[in-house]
Design an enzyme around this catalytic site. Sequence first.
Site, PDB file in Angstrom:
ATOM      1  N   CYS A   1      -2.288  -9.114  -6.705  1.00 27.22           N
ATOM      2  CA  CYS A   1      -2.779  -9.715  -5.956  1.00 27.22           C
ATOM      3  C   CYS A   1      -4.306  -9.396  -5.912  1.00 27.22           C
ATOM      4  CB  CYS A   1      -3.351  -8.931  -4.066  1.00 27.22           C
ATOM      5  SG  CYS A   1      -3.467  -7.321  -4.750  1.00 27.22           S
TER       6      CYS A   1
ATOM      7  N   GLU B   1      -4.454  -5.450   4.032  1.00 30.38           N
ATOM      8  CA  GLU B   1      -5.356  -5.660   2.790  1.00 30.38           C
ATOM      9  C   GLU B   1      -3.625  -6.821   1.764  1.00 30.38           C
ATOM     10  OE1 GLU B   1      -6.706  -3.643   1.101  1.00 30.38           O
ATOM     11  OE2 GLU B   1      -6.700  -2.170   2.288  1.00 30.38           O
TER      12      GLU B   1
HETATM   13  P1  NAD Z   1       4.916 -11.002   2.934  1.00 32.73           P
HETATM   14  O1  NAD Z   1       4.037 -11.253   4.323  1.00 32.73           O
HETATM   15  O2  NAD Z   1       5.472 -12.512   3.047  1.00 32.73           O
HETATM   16  O3  NAD Z   1       6.122 -10.080   3.218  1.00 32.73           O
HETATM   17  C1  NAD Z   1       5.050  -8.797   3.187  1.00 32.73           C
HETATM   18  C2  NAD Z   1       5.450  -7.676   4.507  1.00 32.73           C
HETATM   19  O4  NAD Z   1       5.663  -7.931   5.384  1.00 32.73           O
HETATM   20  C3  NAD Z   1       7.128  -7.355   3.565  1.00 32.73           C
HETATM   21  O5  NAD Z   1       7.270  -6.147   3.904  1.00 32.73           O
HETATM   22  C4  NAD Z   1       8.242  -9.061   4.642  1.00 32.73           C
HETATM   23  O6  NAD Z   1       8.988  -8.218   5.096  1.00 32.73           O
HETATM   24  C5  NAD Z   1       7.097  -8.209   5.255  1.00 32.73           C
HETATM   25  N1  NAD Z   1       6.390  -9.028   7.197  1.00 32.73           N
HETATM   26  C6  NAD Z   1       7.411 -11.064   6.810  1.00 32.73           C
HETATM   27  N2  NAD Z   1       7.118 -11.411   8.082  1.00 32.73           N
HETATM   28  C7  NAD Z   1       6.928 -10.255   9.066  1.00 32.73           C
HETATM   29  C8  NAD Z   1       6.313  -9.988  10.206  1.00 32.73           C
HETATM   30  N3  NAD Z   1       6.745 -10.909  10.746  1.00 32.73           N
HETATM   31  N4  NAD Z   1       6.274  -9.028  10.653  1.00 32.73           N
HETATM   32  C9  NAD Z   1       5.710  -7.765  10.439  1.00 32.73           C
HETATM   33  N5  NAD Z   1       6.153  -8.270   8.543  1.00 32.73           N
HETATM   34  C10 NAD Z   1       6.701  -8.775   8.581  1.00 32.73           C
HETATM   35  O7  NAD Z   1       3.880 -11.283   2.018  1.00 32.73           O
HETATM   36  P2  NAD Z   1       4.888 -10.649  -0.100  1.00 32.73           P
HETATM   37  O8  NAD Z   1       5.494 -12.271  -0.835  1.00 32.73           O
HETATM   38  O9  NAD Z   1       6.130  -9.502   0.208  1.00 32.73           O
HETATM   39  O10 NAD Z   1       3.647 -10.219  -0.944  1.00 32.73           O
HETATM   40  C11 NAD Z   1       2.869 -10.921  -1.450  1.00 32.73           C
HETATM   41  C12 NAD Z   1       1.362 -10.635  -0.826  1.00 32.73           C
HETATM   42  O11 NAD Z   1       1.191  -9.836  -0.677  1.00 32.73           O
HETATM   43  C13 NAD Z   1       0.321 -11.716  -1.623  1.00 32.73           C
HETATM   44  O12 NAD Z   1      -0.524 -12.476  -1.079  1.00 32.73           O
HETATM   45  C14 NAD Z   1      -0.503 -10.692  -2.668  1.00 32.73           C
HETATM   46  O13 NAD Z   1      -1.907 -11.638  -2.883  1.00 32.73           O
HETATM   47  C15 NAD Z   1      -0.449  -9.686  -0.786  1.00 32.73           C
HETATM   48  N6  NAD Z   1      -0.920  -8.215  -1.825  1.00 32.73           N
HETATM   49  C16 NAD Z   1      -1.181  -7.489  -0.796  1.00 32.73           C
HETATM   50  C17 NAD Z   1      -2.548  -6.400  -1.454  1.00 32.73           C
HETATM   51  C18 NAD Z   1      -2.973  -5.942  -1.147  1.00 32.73           C
HETATM   52  O14 NAD Z   1      -3.688  -4.442  -1.655  1.00 32.73           O
HETATM   53  N7  NAD Z   1      -4.457  -6.419  -1.123  1.00 32.73           N
HETATM   54  C19 NAD Z   1      -1.319  -5.715  -2.948  1.00 32.73           C
HETATM   55  C20 NAD Z   1      -0.524  -6.442  -3.159  1.00 32.73           C
HETATM   56  C21 NAD Z   1       0.340  -7.550  -2.162  1.00 32.73           C
END
Ligand code: NAD
Length: 525
Positions: free
Chosen positions: A278, A244
């Site tokens: 998002c 997502e």
């Molecule tokens: P991010 O991708 O930086 O982090 C998301 C999660 O992934 C965090 O818990 C982080 O610690 C973890 N992570 C980071 N590197 C990783 C790796 N190599 N392997 C596994 N996990 C890892 O995103 P963010 O800044 O926390 O959130 C914002 C983003 O989330 C925006 O792009 C937003 O659009 C998206 N989002 C999407 C939805 C949806 O339903 N489509 C909902 C909410 C947020």
Amino acid sequence: MAQSIPAKSPGAEIICHDPATGEEIGRAPLVMPEEVARAVGRARAAQPAWAALGFGERGRVVMDARNLILKELEEIAFLISMETGKPVAEAISLELTPVLDLMQFFARKTAKLLGPRRISVGQYWTMGRTSYEIYKPIGVIGIISPWNFPLATPLGEVVMALMAGNTAVLKPSELTPLTGLKIKEVLARAGLPDGVLEVVTGDGSTGAALVGAGVDKIMFTGSVATGRRVAEAAAKYLIPVVLELGGKDPMVVLDDAHISNAARGAVWGAFANCGQSCSSVERCYVHESIAEQFIAEVVKETKRLHQAAGTEKDTDIGSMSSERQLRIVERHVNQAIDHGAVALTGGERLRDMAGPFFPPTVMTGVNHEMDVMREETFGPVLPIMTFKNDNEAVRLANDSQFGLTASVWTRNIARGQELARQIDAGTVMVNEVLYTHGIAQTPWGGMKQSGLGRTHGRAGLLELVRSQHIHVNRVSFLPDLWWFNYTEDAGQLFRGFARRFASGSILQSIPLLPQMIRRWRAPRD
Ligand code: NAD
């Protein structure tokens, strides 16, 4: 800085700060990879007994947790506000209310949604065959969550995984580990058996460790860049992923839209959660004939908004959740202004506020060359362009690498739905913005770079189970006509099957009956 992450070493902690004030609000362990593997081991050991409890008992635990959350609504909303900077009121309206609804929905309805499904087998039914599909838990689900909805997103995923009979290991965002730990605490107090939900707090390396720790599936919510990394790692372990990801969601305002309501919708859709959703409205396209009035209304509504710390009363917009996110917003806004765009409100950070406060910013003079119209801004920015006709509106809406949600605004519902079908996005709303993630019954997920797979609704539950097809031949004494031996008569019958039986019509197949009976009766010596 919102949260300080120390170098990884046993006993290390994440120090959590309120982004609006910089005050320390708590600490959470920085879980090491070996401990992640142990957590997955505990979840694996707990899974068979949890699955054996059945839907009723699992639903009871979820409903008990729901009651606890309801009792502690204010305290939890305050915690979310302190960890993210969002207004307490919004923590209640956009996180607690939808997730409480989701909990009751899946606690009560999963048994029905995942009940056995009869499958029509067409003409094989005439030979005494029946088929049905059952759904078994996958095992241990790894859930990796972002910070923008630190309660609703992970808790929703946890509830669906658990109701489907899985156990789960949750890795909340490093910006919001305290809310992640609260999820575990509440479920444990509701009687969730040990190991059924493990929460491993930490940063990206903890998330990466979870992908490789032996889970059976990953439900990832976050950015496109991290989602790609997670999918690559998951491919190495040959485990499936649901992604997502981000969005650049368009709002299309047609010439017959209710202008003032569309303007209010645009302002809420763009600035709720400080634009850090998002499915925020990230691009607005308005028909040129109503653009002047619409933009004036948007500006008027925006100027009404009260921005302050999320924990203060009457705050409409809080601080952003991190300095890092604010800098992305600054970059997009500055680049657009350098190339001729105009900020009708806001436009630069509030320097008299200590935290990462960026004011709601309405922009015109933008175009599709600018990052503010192409990349996910994830902040309180509403860039507006005009269009001349419906075709151009659809073309502009679809001119994006993303496809999470979109909206079309019109008084003509049929016209709105017609345009909705032409837009490439997982959800397209008519006269609505942003909020359908809050409807647990409807599928959620993106097209294009916005992700893979679905969450919520039956489609979301199906991501959390393995389907098994059971096929029964009730006529146990008769051999199948297509078995050995391939005599000349059999060859004739097979040709008849190809021409008639495969037509799908019983009437067409009836002439085959005498040949079929002959073959059944043929002596075997
Ligand atoms: P991010 O991708 O930086 O982090 C998301 C999660 O992934 C965090 O818990 C982080 O610690 C973890 N992570 C980071 N590197 C990783 C790796 N190599 N392997 C596994 N996990 C890892 O995103 P963010 O800044 O926390 O959130 C914002 C983003 O989330 C925006 O792009 C937003 O659009 C998206 N989002 C999407 C939805 C949806 O339903 N489509 C909902 C909410 C947020």
